[in-house]
Write an enzyme that holds these catalytic residues in place. Structure first.
Site: not given
Ligand SMILES: [Zn+2]
Length: 613
Positions: A267, A291-292, A295, A314, A372, A380
């Site tokens: 995003e 979704h993006e 953001h 998220e 990460d 999510y």
């Molecule tokens: Zn996302």
């Protein structure tokens, strides 16, 4: 700014608490031949606490060539080790500086190929003619790109002059840009965290698809990109603004990346980077764009203060995405889409174990652990369940939407923790606060945040039943022995939406392995599925092939993994191969040997871990 400055972040070694970063300027030359960025970074800083040094996150692939502090003062520097994902550059100031001092620091440096600065050979691009370079900042990778306060709690404006060779275009996540010959001039006038600074250099062209939107892609993909998204993005933005308040970033463009891009979408403000898998030909994967776009409010405007609070980015974004989908396509559709999300969470928790410490919303990231490496479905989909629960407590969609607008307005351009978000929620709804809804047994906010496990509240998805039931029933028919082909023939899937097919395939996967012979029949009966070009369908079909050990179709797994490198597709298929028959395991090693070089550095490491398990 304010108290959020004090939030700890174990993923940075920088002295971000000693300084206020007011602006960053990059002046970089992109050397495509040498795979190098070379130039300077200028930081405008205001001192917050007395100190004699400036510590910046960096990476062993980056080399500082010269540093200058107050005019004429060369600064000595040294590198100190930090973690496996970065080191720290320590610049010694000529004398201690006191709070309130304004400092301009210029650092000449070069950045080489690294996990955050990715270089692709021409054959790894769609056009196969010119090399390509992109940066990927989230979560802690932009310290490979420029020396930084690489923590989401620090936000600043930035500008950049990027000089590229003839025939190349540079794009950045900035709201203003201009071109002077081969130098692209960018200016981002809104403060953003370091992980959202992004640069792409390649043979890239653009096409308008709306009043404030363009698609960008390699020339060979631009027609497909325009066709897929012409006119629809503005609709998404308009609904987003109606629900969550003004879109503050100016333009919203979409850049279609080369196939090896590891994410569905990233995003980056003003220009979302997406996988070319989204070019499904039928707009069926536009939910990634929604979704993006979500953001733009949740994540980019209000940001998690550290990566342990990633669910704030998220979980709220999943909720916002499904609110937009509901407005556009109806509640039953967004329930169906949420059901596929719930299936992913189920799969993840079955694989990891519900009690795994990563299955809390607030993750304790230990020093040295790469954020990460904690990436999974929980922030999510469990995050979505928690935000849905907060809405459920309010009981009125209009009131909860108004709360979301107030939340954005109150915390815009800031980075916050879950505690701040939840305190704001309780203050916004004083009657809920007086009823102590945060302490209801079994549903305590503290439990949501700090206890691993399946969500204690699940939003009711039954409004999606008219779409889900037929898919479920068809899956039952296909798992029978013997098959009732007459009953199967009565179900017409021609008009099914892509998410219905996905939902159906998830049920088939749950019931797999099917009785002997069924999968062969299914493959023949629905070429729409077994020969699909849509990436979400190809993923599910690959998983089904492997779970049923249907070796006649093993080449499809191979072709799919060769065609793209998205992490969310790549890892489940390698896991399935590794858990499968001897032939499936061999297939995994064969595909890895052939395609590992085209994978993103992190994805490659995760695959290696799966294969070595
Ligand atoms: Zn996302």
């Amino acid at each position: 700014m304010g108290k959020s400055k004090l939030v700890e972040d174990v993923a940075t070694a920088s002295s971000y608490m000693d300084f206020q970063l007011e602006h960053m300027h990059l002046d970089l030359l992109v050397d495509v031949e040498a795979r190098k960025l070379r130039g300077s970074e200028k930081l405008n800083l205001c001192v917050l606490r007395e100190t004699g040094e400036l510590r910046l996150d960096s990476h062993p692939t980056m080399h500082v060539l010269r540093a200058e502090g107050p005019p004429g003062h060369e600064l000595p520097w040294e590198y100190k080790p930090f973690t496996r994902y970065g080191n720290v550059t320590v610049l010694r100031l000529p004398e201690p500086v006191s709070p309130g001092t304004q400092l301009v620091i210029t650092i000449e440096y070069e950045a080489n190929e690294s996990p955050g600065v990715c270089w692709l050979e021409p054959q790894q691009t769609a056009g196969k003619k010119k090399p390509y370079m992109y940066t990927q900042g989230q979560a802690v990778l932009n310290r490979c790109f420029f020396p930084s306060f690489d923590t989401p709690v620090v936000k600043s404006t930035f500008s950049a002059n990027i000089t590229v060779p003839d025939g190349f275009t540079a794009i950045m996540s900035a709201n203003n840009w201009d071109r002077q010959g081969q130098t692209f001039v960018f200016n981002m006038t809104q403060p953003i965290p370091s992980y959202l600074v992004a640069l792409v250099v390649g043979d890239i062209v653009s096409a308008d698809v709306g009043p404030r939107s363009r698609v960008w892609a390699e020339p060979c993909l631009i027609e497909a990109a325009k066709k897929e998204y012409d006119g629809v993005i503005e609709e998404f933005l308009t609904v987003g603004e109606k629900l969550f308040g003004p879109y503050v970033w100016g333009r919203y463009d979409v850049l279609f990346m080369p196939p090896s891009f590891p994410f569905g979408g990233m995003e980056n403000p003003c220009i979302t980077f997406v996988t070319p898998c989204l070019l499904a030909g039928d707009r069926s994967l536009a939910d990634v764009i929604i979704h993006e776009i979500s953001h733009s409010w949740f994540g980019n405007l209000v940001t998690n203060a550290n990566w342990g609070e990633f669910w704030l980015n998220e979980g709220f974004t999943m909720y916002a995405q499904r609110r937009i989908s509901t407005e556009l396509y109806g509640y039953s559709y967004s329930c169906l889409e949420a059901a596929t999300g719930r299936a992913l969470l189920r799969q993840h928790m079955d694989t990891s174990g519900e009690d795994h410490p990563l299955n809390k919303l607030r993750v304790k990231i230990e020093p040295g652990v790469d954020p990460d490496d904690t990436y999974n479905e929980t922030p999510y989909e469990k995050g979505f369940c928690f935000v849905s629960y907060l809405a459920h407590l309010v009981g009125d969609q209009g009131k909860f939407d108004a709360f979301l607008r107030a939340y954005i307005d109150s915390f815009k351009f800031q980075s916050i923790t879950a505690d701040e978000a939840l305190d704001f929620y309780l203050d916004y709804f004083p009657d809920l606060k007086s009823r102590e809804v945060d302490k209801i047994t079994g549903l305590e906010f503290d439990r949501w945040l700090n206890t691993p496990g399946w969500p204690p509240f699940l939003p009711d998805l039954s409004p999606g039943n008219d779409l889900m039931k037929p898919a479920e029933e068809l899956a039952v028919l296909w798992s029978a022995n013997p098959l009732d082909m007459e009953a199967i023939a009565r179900v017409d899937i021609a008009q099914w939406k892509t998410y219905q097919l996905i939902y159906y395939l998830d049920r088939i996967l749950e019931k797999s392995p099917l009785p002997s012979g069924n999968i062969e029949e299914l493959a023949k009966y629905y070429p729409k599925i077994s020969e699909a070009a849509n990436a979400e369908l190809r993923l599910r079909w690959g998983q089904i092939i492997l779970k049923n050990d249907y070796q006649l179709h093993f080449h499809k797994v191979h072709d799919f993994l060769q065609s793209q490198g998205k992490q969310k597709y790549t890892l489940p298929l390698y896991r399935a191969m590794n858990a499968g028959s001897e032939a499936a395991c061999a297939l995994g090693r064969e595909i890895y040997n052939k395609t590992s070089e085209q994978l993103h550095f992190n994805v490659k490491n995760y695959v290696k871990k799966i294969l070595d398990a």
